[in-house]
Design an enzyme around this catalytic site. Structure first.
Site, PDB file in Angstrom:
ATOM      1  N   LYS A 114       0.810  -1.224   0.000  1.00  0.00           N
ATOM      2  CA  LYS A 114       0.000   0.000   0.000  1.00  0.00           C
ATOM      3  C   LYS A 114       0.839   1.269   0.000  1.00  0.00           C
ATOM      4  O   LYS A 114       0.331   2.352  -0.249  1.00  0.00           O
ATOM      5  CB  LYS A 114      -0.936   0.014   1.209  1.00  0.00           C
ATOM      6  CG  LYS A 114      -2.062  -0.989   1.072  1.00  0.00           C
ATOM      7  CD  LYS A 114      -3.217  -0.710   2.003  1.00  0.00           C
ATOM      8  CE  LYS A 114      -4.401  -1.573   1.570  1.00  0.00           C
ATOM      9  NZ  LYS A 114      -5.563  -1.457   2.404  1.00  0.00           N
ATOM     10  N   LYS A 197      -4.119  -8.596  -5.957  1.00  0.00           N
ATOM     11  CA  LYS A 197      -5.434  -9.093  -5.541  1.00  0.00           C
ATOM     12  C   LYS A 197      -6.527  -8.085  -5.892  1.00  0.00           C
ATOM     13  O   LYS A 197      -6.269  -6.885  -6.015  1.00  0.00           O
ATOM     14  CB  LYS A 197      -5.452  -9.422  -4.056  1.00  0.00           C
ATOM     15  CG  LYS A 197      -5.512  -8.247  -3.146  1.00  0.00           C
ATOM     16  CD  LYS A 197      -5.915  -8.704  -1.740  1.00  0.00           C
ATOM     17  CE  LYS A 197      -6.009  -7.492  -0.843  1.00  0.00           C
ATOM     18  NZ  LYS A 197      -7.046  -7.541   0.133  1.00  0.00           N
ATOM     19  N   LYS A 200     -11.200  -3.460  -3.124  1.00  0.00           N
ATOM     20  CA  LYS A 200     -12.293  -2.495  -3.288  1.00  0.00           C
ATOM     21  C   LYS A 200     -11.797  -1.059  -3.451  1.00  0.00           C
ATOM     22  O   LYS A 200     -12.507  -0.211  -3.970  1.00  0.00           O
ATOM     23  CB  LYS A 200     -13.312  -2.606  -2.149  1.00  0.00           C
ATOM     24  CG  LYS A 200     -12.736  -2.521  -0.755  1.00  0.00           C
ATOM     25  CD  LYS A 200     -13.838  -2.615   0.275  1.00  0.00           C
ATOM     26  CE  LYS A 200     -13.609  -3.645   1.348  1.00  0.00           C
ATOM     27  NZ  LYS A 200     -12.355  -3.506   2.111  1.00  0.00           N
TER      28      LYS A 200
HETATM   29  N1  AQP Z   1      -9.087 -10.448  -3.489  1.00  0.00           N
HETATM   30  C1  AQP Z   1      -9.446 -11.104  -2.419  1.00  0.00           C
HETATM   31  N2  AQP Z   1      -9.587 -12.448  -2.472  1.00  0.00           N
HETATM   32  C2  AQP Z   1      -9.976 -13.137  -1.371  1.00  0.00           C
HETATM   33  N3  AQP Z   1     -10.270 -12.553  -0.192  1.00  0.00           N
HETATM   34  C3  AQP Z   1     -10.152 -11.229  -0.116  1.00  0.00           C
HETATM   35  N4  AQP Z   1     -10.346 -10.357   0.889  1.00  0.00           N
HETATM   36  C4  AQP Z   1     -10.091  -9.111   0.458  1.00  0.00           C
HETATM   37  N5  AQP Z   1      -9.728  -9.129  -0.825  1.00  0.00           N
HETATM   38  C5  AQP Z   1      -9.741 -10.438  -1.205  1.00  0.00           C
HETATM   39  C6  AQP Z   1     -10.806 -10.740   2.202  1.00  0.00           C
HETATM   40  O1  AQP Z   1     -11.910  -9.878   2.518  1.00  0.00           O
HETATM   41  C7  AQP Z   1     -11.863  -9.490   3.887  1.00  0.00           C
HETATM   42  C8  AQP Z   1     -11.954  -7.969   3.918  1.00  0.00           C
HETATM   43  O2  AQP Z   1     -10.842  -7.392   4.327  1.00  0.00           O
HETATM   44  P1  AQP Z   1     -10.693  -5.825   4.551  1.00  0.00           P
HETATM   45  O3  AQP Z   1     -11.830  -5.073   4.032  1.00  0.00           O
HETATM   46  O4  AQP Z   1     -10.408  -5.618   5.995  1.00  0.00           O
HETATM   47  O5  AQP Z   1      -9.401  -5.458   3.831  1.00  0.00           O
HETATM   48  P2  AQP Z   1      -8.638  -5.979   2.627  1.00  0.00           P
HETATM   49  O6  AQP Z   1      -8.190  -7.380   2.792  1.00  0.00           O
HETATM   50  O7  AQP Z   1      -7.525  -4.977   2.448  1.00  0.00           O
HETATM   51  O8  AQP Z   1      -9.702  -5.898   1.461  1.00  0.00           O
HETATM   52  P3  AQP Z   1      -9.663  -5.023   0.177  1.00  0.00           P
HETATM   53  O9  AQP Z   1     -10.921  -5.271  -0.560  1.00  0.00           O
HETATM   54  O10 AQP Z   1      -8.381  -5.225  -0.557  1.00  0.00           O
HETATM   55  O11 AQP Z   1      -9.738  -3.568   0.776  1.00  0.00           O
HETATM   56  P4  AQP Z   1      -8.792  -2.321   0.522  1.00  0.00           P
HETATM   57  O12 AQP Z   1      -8.885  -2.045  -0.946  1.00  0.00           O
HETATM   58  O13 AQP Z   1      -9.359  -1.225   1.349  1.00  0.00           O
HETATM   59  O14 AQP Z   1      -7.419  -2.708   0.960  1.00  0.00           O
HETATM   60  C9  AQP Z   1     -10.618 -10.108   4.478  1.00  0.00           C
HETATM   61  O15 AQP Z   1     -10.978 -11.299   5.145  1.00  0.00           O
HETATM   62  C10 AQP Z   1      -9.776 -10.436   3.270  1.00  0.00           C
HETATM   63  O16 AQP Z   1      -8.966 -11.558   3.481  1.00  0.00           O
END
Ligand code: AQP
Length: 332
Positions: A114, A197, A200
């Site tokens: 990030k 990955k 969002k």
């Molecule tokens: N691409 C992915 N594949 C499988 N699992 C995923 N998770 C996130 N992206 C994937 C799982 O979703 C949960 C949400 O986690 P989060 O919102 O706390 O943060 P994150 O993992 O950082 O999710 P994002 O969507 O990538 O958010 P941003 O863009 O804000 O960083 C977790 O259980 C994660 O494993």
């Protein structure tokens, strides 16, 4: 009452939930709700580790809660709440910050990912200490298991290290939680760059599908998904774009990747992508209808998160009281 094992998990309202969040985590949460005592949280305090418009944060927070319920979480069965409503998260977070080392936080790959394009003078300290707040979230509820996607494994490891360190220094206090990464919860990759990955908060909106995307948008994003020049639907590492799409297909339909590959023998990517769009639509359409309904009934959502905060608060305070006593804080 029988003693069920405790589960904690959460998602950031840093955007609207993606197919990655759903297939990697949320779908699995729903399966676990009757067997475990589940705390599922919308982690809004995590979402401000990167700059966020207040009105977007408010909107996304309610949307994520609505997504949880629409995907099948039953507010009567699980504790659904918003992180900032339970101040013990911030309070325990501080204590644990004092027990966590700069070096170990610097090794977190999510932090490195990030911040790779940022100057250190513009990296918020909260982004660096994010895993410590996550540890507080989990340890407050004495969680046995934390269902997350593969991408969060490292954060779970540091949570375990911090819990063990506290227990060794001050005596047994925290349950040391296990990551609960189901076979079905593999990592869903970006549709535009299959080496990263699906996220969002990706700035490229064709990189992800959100559960709330309208049906034509889903079809369009699939059409534009990056593949390769092979033109053959095969499941191998040399074709990461196609491999990711097959994975999504398989997670939704429960067909094996071999079955999917066999059924597209002699057919090109266009047909495969069109079919996958319909598979995704079949899965998300009923969820979307429920999201629509919930977002039009904000009073109902408020009832749910207020009730959830009360339940969560009671459990969290119990742990925090113990922690404060053990570190030597004088009770009021
Ligand atoms: N691409 C992915 N594949 C499988 N699992 C995923 N998770 C996130 N992206 C994937 C799982 O979703 C949960 C949400 O986690 P989060 O919102 O706390 O943060 P994150 O993992 O950082 O999710 P994002 O969507 O990538 O958010 P941003 O863009 O804000 O960083 C977790 O259980 C994660 O494993």
């Amino acid at each position: 009452m029988e003693n069920k094992k405790v589960i904690f998990s959460g998602m950031q309202p840093s955007g609207s939930l993606t197919l990655g969040n759903y297939l990697g985590a949320l779908k699995n949460w729903v399966k676990l709700q009757s067997e475990y005592d589940c705390y599922y949280c919308v982690v809004d305090m995590h979402a401000i580790t990167v700059p966020k418009e207040p009105k977007d944060l408010r909107k996304n927070t309610l949307e994520v809660l609505a997504n949880y319920i629409a995907a099948g979480l039953d507010p009567k069965q699980v504790t659904l709440f918003i992180q900032s409503h339970v101040s013990a998260h911030a309070e325990l977070g501080w204590v644990l910050n004092c027990l966590t080392y700069f070096g170990e936080l610097g090794r977190m790959t999510q932090f490195k990912d990030k911040t790779k394009r940022l100057e250190s003078s513009s990296i918020p300290a909260g982004l660096f200490t994010y895993p410590v707040l996550m540890a507080a979230d989990i340890l407050l509820y004495q969680a046995d298991l934390v269902p997350v996607g593969e991408d969060q494994r490292q954060h779970l490891e540091i949570t375990r290290d911090i819990a063990q360190r506290f227990n060794n220094r001050y005596s047994e206090t925290f349950k040391v939680p296990e990551a609960f990464i189901s076979k079905d919860g593999a990592k869903i990759m970006s549709l535009q760059d299959p080496s990263s990955k699906m996220s969002k908060s990706d700035s490229h909106e064709n990189a992800f599908i959100i559960l709330m995307d309208d049906l034509d948008t889903i079809r369009r994003k699939l059409k534009r998904a990056v593949t390769d020049s092979e033109g053959v639907v095969r499941f191998n590492d040399d074709q990461p774009g196609v491999k990711n799409l097959i994975n999504i297909y398989s997670k939704i339909t429960d067909k094996t990747t071999d079955e999917i590959v066999a059924s597209y023998e002699g057919k090109g990517y266009a047909q495969f992508k069109d079919d996958l769009a319909e598979v995704i639509i079949g899965e998300v359409r009923p969820i979307q209808e429920r999201i629509d309904y919930l977002l039009k009934n904000k009073d109902y959502l408020q009832e749910i998160y207020s009730y959830g905060a009360e339940k969560a608060e009671a459990a969290a305070r119990k742990t925090l009281r113990k922690v404060y006593k053990k570190v030597g804080f004088i009770p009021k």
